[in-house]
Design an enzyme around this catalytic site. Sequence first.
Site, PDB file in Angstrom:
ATOM      1  N   CYS A   1       0.741  -1.272  -0.074  1.00  0.00           N
ATOM      2  CA  CYS A   1       0.028   0.036  -0.056  1.00  0.00           C
ATOM      3  C   CYS A   1       0.838   1.278  -0.174  1.00  0.00           C
ATOM      4  O   CYS A   1       0.309   2.329  -0.258  1.00  0.00           O
ATOM      5  CB  CYS A   1      -0.919  -0.024   1.277  1.00  0.00           C
ATOM      6  SG  CYS A   1      -2.162  -1.140   1.155  1.00  0.00           S
TER       7      CYS A   1
ATOM      8  N   CYS B   1      -0.231   2.875   6.396  1.00  0.00           N
ATOM      9  CA  CYS B   1       0.094   1.484   6.872  1.00  0.00           C
ATOM     10  C   CYS B   1       0.325   0.708   5.716  1.00  0.00           C
ATOM     11  O   CYS B   1      -0.347   0.847   4.688  1.00  0.00           O
ATOM     12  CB  CYS B   1      -1.135   1.105   7.731  1.00  0.00           C
ATOM     13  SG  CYS B   1      -2.547   1.178   6.882  1.00  0.00           S
TER      14      CYS B   1
ATOM     15  N   HIS C   1      -9.078   3.427  -2.518  1.00  0.00           N
ATOM     16  CA  HIS C   1      -7.663   3.207  -2.233  1.00  0.00           C
ATOM     17  C   HIS C   1      -7.222   2.208  -3.285  1.00  0.00           C
ATOM     18  O   HIS C   1      -7.256   0.929  -3.299  1.00  0.00           O
ATOM     19  CB  HIS C   1      -7.686   2.469  -0.767  1.00  0.00           C
ATOM     20  CG  HIS C   1      -6.178   1.953  -0.692  1.00  0.00           C
ATOM     21  ND1 HIS C   1      -4.989   2.456  -0.969  1.00  0.00           N
ATOM     22  CD2 HIS C   1      -5.798   1.000   0.367  1.00  0.00           C
ATOM     23  CE1 HIS C   1      -4.036   1.893  -0.489  1.00  0.00           C
ATOM     24  NE2 HIS C   1      -4.412   1.000   0.356  1.00  0.00           N
TER      25      HIS C   1
END
Length: 387
Positions: free
Chosen positions: A86, A372, A342
């Site tokens: 991510c 994160c 996202h």
Amino acid sequence: MVILEAVRTPFARRNGAYAGTRPDTLLAHTLNGLLQRTGLEARKVEDVVAGCVSQAGEQGANIGRQAVLLAGWPVAVPAVTLNRMCGSAQQAVHFAAQAVAAGDVRYAVGCGVEHMTRVPMFTDLTLGRGNYQGFDMLNPALLALHPLVHQVESAERLAEHWGLSRSELDAYAKESHRRAFEARGLQAELLPTPGVDAEGQAVTLGFDEGVRATIDEARMAALQPALRAPGQGVVTAGNASQISDGAAAVLVADETIARADGFRPKARFLARVVVGSDRVMQLSGVIPATTLALQRAGLAIGDIDWVEINEAFASVVLAWAREFKPDMARVNPWGGAIAHGHPLGATGAGLMAKMLQGLAHTGGEFGLQVMCIGHGMATATIVQRLR
């Protein structure tokens, strides 16, 4: 090293506006939009660093290089694609800045793309090997050493550890949508991007497709836990990030050379960090990453005017907030991934673009971006807006 410009496509829903658009096309469109905003000639870009998580199918074979060529840039402009999950695009921006700081290049692009409709999450794990089932594609020796868990389970454990209730998570999610909807018209970082509407007609998307004007609280409350049994979990699809498609790019430069070339930088880097963290409470890495970034920048959380913390799950943001006790009006002021989505490999550059625009809009000076990352990592960046 400074940031000259940052742009992103609006983020589209899965099977939404970009369903018929290839990911390399999205990234090429974004790269050209970045240079159009600045006026920099493509030949002056000395490297392109691209983030992408699921590097398979249409996102395989170094999609960064493919996008550069597809954009019509000179063949002399190189590119590389990386995967820090991510945090991929944020890491791409870091690597671009580090190359400039080292004196290896004068202008570089950190960018990212993820098309979760056309290249579903875990495609790189499952291609040619059936369906993804838990961690069955990982090395058993690794799992014997480290008790890895699903990210949703990690988000549940964060909620338990910090005493976060389902109602708190849902309330935060509703607020994310409210803020994101109210920000429409302010987000100049958005690059209008071709797509199609629900009827298949050509449109130009100018806003994040997943943002809801209103939230049905009863419907949100009725959602079942995403991983745990009903009544035993608090993490749902409603208080987690949306699966999305999108791309984003950031232009980084040597400040002296950029000013001599007539450019006006938007911001400078004060800190760039990446940390490893507990592999079970894996999403808590945003806490040590923030601590380290603040230390390196010589700032306190109260000095930060705008925080972009990726809303992978509401529990991540609220656990982080329990530790730092920030002014929540400064945390994701224009909403976050729960509302706008996202697209894994693109979000890091997209949040940077949003934060820079937000700082300019509010007159703020310092911005913190923190994300994160799976398997227990986190990236953080602190920038200072240049007036």
